[in-house]
Structure formats: C-alpha cells, structure tokens
Design a protein around this motif. Structure first.
Motif, mmCIF file in Angstrom:
data_model
loop_
_atom_site.group_PDB
_atom_site.id
_atom_site.type_symbol
_atom_site.label_atom_id
_atom_site.label_comp_id
_atom_site.label_asym_id
_atom_site.label_seq_id
_atom_site.Cartn_x
_atom_site.Cartn_y
_atom_site.Cartn_z
ATOM 1 N N GLU A 157 0.830 -1.207 0.000
ATOM 2 C CA GLU A 157 0.000 0.000 0.000
ATOM 3 C C GLU A 157 0.865 1.258 0.000
ATOM 4 O OE1 GLU A 157 -3.730 1.927 2.476
ATOM 5 O OE2 GLU A 157 -2.828 0.070 3.173
ATOM 6 N N ASP B 180 -8.367 6.572 -1.184
ATOM 7 C CA ASP B 180 -7.977 5.308 -0.586
ATOM 8 C C ASP B 180 -9.272 4.636 -0.133
ATOM 9 O OD1 ASP B 180 -7.375 3.368 1.406
ATOM 10 O OD2 ASP B 180 -5.524 4.405 1.940
ATOM 11 N N PHE C 158 -10.043 2.422 1.836
ATOM 12 C CA PHE C 158 -10.217 2.131 3.252
ATOM 13 C C PHE C 158 -10.286 3.386 4.116
ATOM 14 C CE2 PHE C 158 -8.178 -1.850 1.752
ATOM 15 C CZ PHE C 158 -9.235 -2.697 2.030
ATOM 16 N N ASN C 159 -9.676 4.464 3.678
ATOM 17 C CA ASN C 159 -9.578 5.646 4.525
ATOM 18 C C ASN C 159 -10.389 6.846 4.070
ATOM 19 O OD1 ASN C 159 -7.680 4.480 6.386
ATOM 20 N ND2 ASN C 159 -6.193 4.595 4.742
ATOM 21 N N ILE D 33 -10.627 -6.891 -3.599
ATOM 22 C CA ILE D 33 -10.811 -7.161 -2.165
ATOM 23 C C ILE D 33 -10.251 -8.498 -1.693
ATOM 24 C CG2 ILE D 33 -12.806 -5.637 -1.965
ATOM 25 C CD1 ILE D 33 -14.583 -8.113 -2.000
ATOM 26 N N TRP E 35 -7.702 -8.630 1.539
ATOM 27 C CA TRP E 35 -7.981 -7.937 2.792
ATOM 28 C C TRP E 35 -8.686 -8.842 3.787
ATOM 29 C CZ3 TRP E 35 -4.646 -4.594 1.863
ATOM 30 C CH2 TRP E 35 -4.503 -4.056 0.594
ATOM 31 N N ASP E 36 -8.522 -8.527 5.072
ATOM 32 C CA ASP E 36 -9.138 -9.362 6.101
ATOM 33 C C ASP E 36 -10.631 -9.036 6.249
ATOM 34 O OD1 ASP E 36 -9.517 -7.187 7.944
ATOM 35 O OD2 ASP E 36 -7.491 -7.449 8.711
ATOM 36 N N GLU F 121 -12.497 -7.876 8.643
ATOM 37 C CA GLU F 121 -12.888 -6.582 9.218
ATOM 38 C C GLU F 121 -12.739 -5.446 8.198
ATOM 39 O OE1 GLU F 121 -14.839 -4.652 12.072
ATOM 40 O OE2 GLU F 121 -14.336 -6.767 12.172
ATOM 41 N N GLN F 122 -11.668 -5.464 7.424
ATOM 42 C CA GLN F 122 -11.478 -4.434 6.394
ATOM 43 C C GLN F 122 -12.583 -4.507 5.337
ATOM 44 O OE1 GLN F 122 -7.342 -5.685 5.622
ATOM 45 N NE2 GLN F 122 -6.805 -3.513 5.698
ATOM 46 N N ILE F 123 -12.923 -5.709 4.925
ATOM 47 C CA ILE F 123 -13.971 -5.879 3.920
ATOM 48 C C ILE F 123 -15.325 -5.447 4.487
ATOM 49 C CG2 ILE F 123 -15.225 -7.581 2.525
ATOM 50 C CD1 ILE F 123 -12.520 -9.090 2.301
ATOM 51 N N ASN G 186 -15.918 -3.204 6.799
ATOM 52 C CA ASN G 186 -15.948 -1.741 6.836
ATOM 53 C C ASN G 186 -16.079 -1.140 5.441
ATOM 54 O OD1 ASN G 186 -15.781 -1.614 9.628
ATOM 55 N ND2 ASN G 186 -13.548 -1.590 9.613
ATOM 56 N N LEU G 187 -15.431 -1.753 4.477
ATOM 57 C CA LEU G 187 -15.516 -1.302 3.097
ATOM 58 C C LEU G 187 -16.965 -1.374 2.598
ATOM 59 C CD1 LEU G 187 -13.788 -0.427 0.628
ATOM 60 C CD2 LEU G 187 -13.604 -2.837 0.067
#
Length: 168
Positions: free
Chosen positions: A3, A97, A99-100, A116, A119-120, A122-124, A126-127
C-alpha cells in the motif's frame, strides 16, 4: 509495504500496467456477463479501478452508462493518461484510498474487480458499510474476484492468479 509503495508511486506504474494487461482479456467477458446490469445505465464507480480500462470498455458498449475510476492519486494520474490516449468517453476520476476515504455519492453500481481478495474480514466489512452508505437506492454491488482456499493451494485458477500478481 504494498500500500505504501502504491501511494508513493514506486510500484503503482508497474502494478497498474500488469492489472491492465490482465484486464485486457477479462474486461470483454465481464462486460458481456454484466450486460443485464450495465445496459440499464446510470453511474458506475470502479473501486480500485486502476488505469480505467474496465470503465472505458463499459462506456464504449453501454451508451447510458457513466463510469468513475476510484484509486490512489498516483494511479489516477496514469489512468487519466490511459483513458485519454484511448479516447474513452464518459469516464471520470476520483482520487482516494478505499479504506480511509469516503466514497462519493450518486452511484448506482459499485464494482470491485480483483480489489478485495487480499484484505481481512474486518477491512472488507468496513468497506462494504461505506459502500452501502454511498450507493443509490436500488443499486448493485458487483464483486468480481479470485479467492484462494484457507491453505492457499487451490483452486488452481486462483493459485495461478496469485502467482501472476506476485510477479509485480
């Protein structure tokens, strides 16, 4: 590491060109597979859309569709050059970004093509919360990706895909 190198531009050109190479053979099939959704028209955002070839191809084939590429600033710079050189129409760009940063609103279709799988959970999660908050009522989320099993040894097409990506 990946990243940070993408954001700084150290890897973005080489990686994006590799994604475009892969996209050259996937985008036509994806466009046909998604005909029912894309032919309705509207606004599509390609999250992690790289150099904009999917968006360009989609707008060539579907006259009522507008597409936006959402990716890191260094990638968007290259995407603008690529889209301009191919004279694709109705393609716009948003730097960010996934995620952010928040997604822009007023999109009927969110496309995640090979964006995707790394990614773990939790990241997915939230996405997709952000996606649901941004998508128009009645919108569609498309996930076009390739996943390995828990041992990362099958299915064979996913292993091939992972090895292809590891070259970059």
């Amino acid at each position: 590491i990946w990243e940070n190198q993408m954001k700084s531009g150290l890897l973005s050109k080489t990686f994006s060109q590799g994604m475009m190479s892969r996209g050259n053979y996937l985008r036509d099939h994806l466009s046909v597979s998604l005909k029912k959704v894309l032919s309705r028209g509207g606004n599509l955002i390609d999250v992690g859309g790289s150099l904009g070839d999917y968006c360009g191809k989609f707008t060539e084939q579907y006259n009522n569709l507008n597409c936006t590429v959402f990716d890191f600033p260094q990638v968007i710079k290259q995407a603008k050059e690529n889209v301009s050189s191919k004279m694709y129409s109705r393609v716009s760009f948003v730097e960010g970004d996934m995620f952010n940063d928040q997604f822009p609103s007023n999109f009927d279709i969110f496309l995640y093509s090979n964006a995707i799988h790394d990614w773990d959970h939790e990241q997915i999660k939230n996405l997709f919360k952000k996606t649901f908050a941004s998508i128009n009522k009645g919108g569609v989320i498309i996930v076009h990706d390739c996943y390995l099993d828990k041992n990362k040894t099958s299915p064979s097409y996913a292993v091939d895909h992972a090895l292809y990506l590891s070259v970059f």
